[in-house]
Write an enzyme that holds these catalytic residues in place. Sequence first.
Site, PDB file in Angstrom:
ATOM      1  N   GLU A  41       0.832  -1.206   0.000  1.00 25.08           N
ATOM      2  CA  GLU A  41       0.000   0.000   0.000  1.00 25.08           C
ATOM      3  C   GLU A  41       0.867   1.256   0.000  1.00 25.08           C
ATOM      4  O   GLU A  41       0.544   2.242  -0.670  1.00 25.08           O
ATOM      5  CB  GLU A  41      -0.951  -0.003   1.197  1.00 25.08           C
ATOM      6  CG  GLU A  41      -2.013   1.070   1.138  1.00 25.08           C
ATOM      7  CD  GLU A  41      -2.939   0.962  -0.065  1.00 25.08           C
ATOM      8  OE1 GLU A  41      -3.108   1.976  -0.773  1.00 25.08           O
ATOM      9  OE2 GLU A  41      -3.487  -0.121  -0.311  1.00 25.08           O
ATOM     10  N   GLU A  56       1.263   6.350  -7.200  1.00 25.87           N
ATOM     11  CA  GLU A  56       0.192   7.310  -7.486  1.00 25.87           C
ATOM     12  C   GLU A  56       0.673   8.746  -7.358  1.00 25.87           C
ATOM     13  O   GLU A  56       0.404   9.578  -8.235  1.00 25.87           O
ATOM     14  CB  GLU A  56      -0.997   7.079  -6.556  1.00 25.87           C
ATOM     15  CG  GLU A  56      -1.769   5.826  -6.868  1.00 25.87           C
ATOM     16  CD  GLU A  56      -2.925   5.589  -5.903  1.00 25.87           C
ATOM     17  OE1 GLU A  56      -3.045   6.318  -4.888  1.00 25.87           O
ATOM     18  OE2 GLU A  56      -3.719   4.681  -6.170  1.00 25.87           O
TER      19      GLU A  56
END
Length: 127
Positions: free
Chosen positions: A73, A80
């Site tokens: 994550e 991102e």
Amino acid sequence: MSMDSRDKRGIRRLVRSFGYAIEGFKYVVTKEANMKIHVFASFVVILASLWFRISLTEWLVVLLLIAGMFSLELMNTAVEKTVDLITTKRHPLAKHAKDAAAAAVLVYACFAIVIGILIFWKYIFFS
């Protein structure tokens, strides 16, 4: 320059790098909804592990799954944010990069759930 001062600089750099890592972890935990879900799920799994008194080997697997999920994550967020930094326009390659990073998290999460079911099945249904 003495060896002693070089060692001190190296230690300071190491301590700073740990600080940066902690800042990154805090940022992702506070800003990313999916990481909040992973933290909550990990808390529940750790409580269940304590409740059912799982074996040492099972603990090792559970902790590796949690660490792997957090790590993926964190990397997903890094991908991102990097893509967002590079371009604000919609671009197919940017979408593919973000989608692939998200898919890595999804694949790992699915397998973690399957492994969790295999570990906890006997404690839930046969104890």
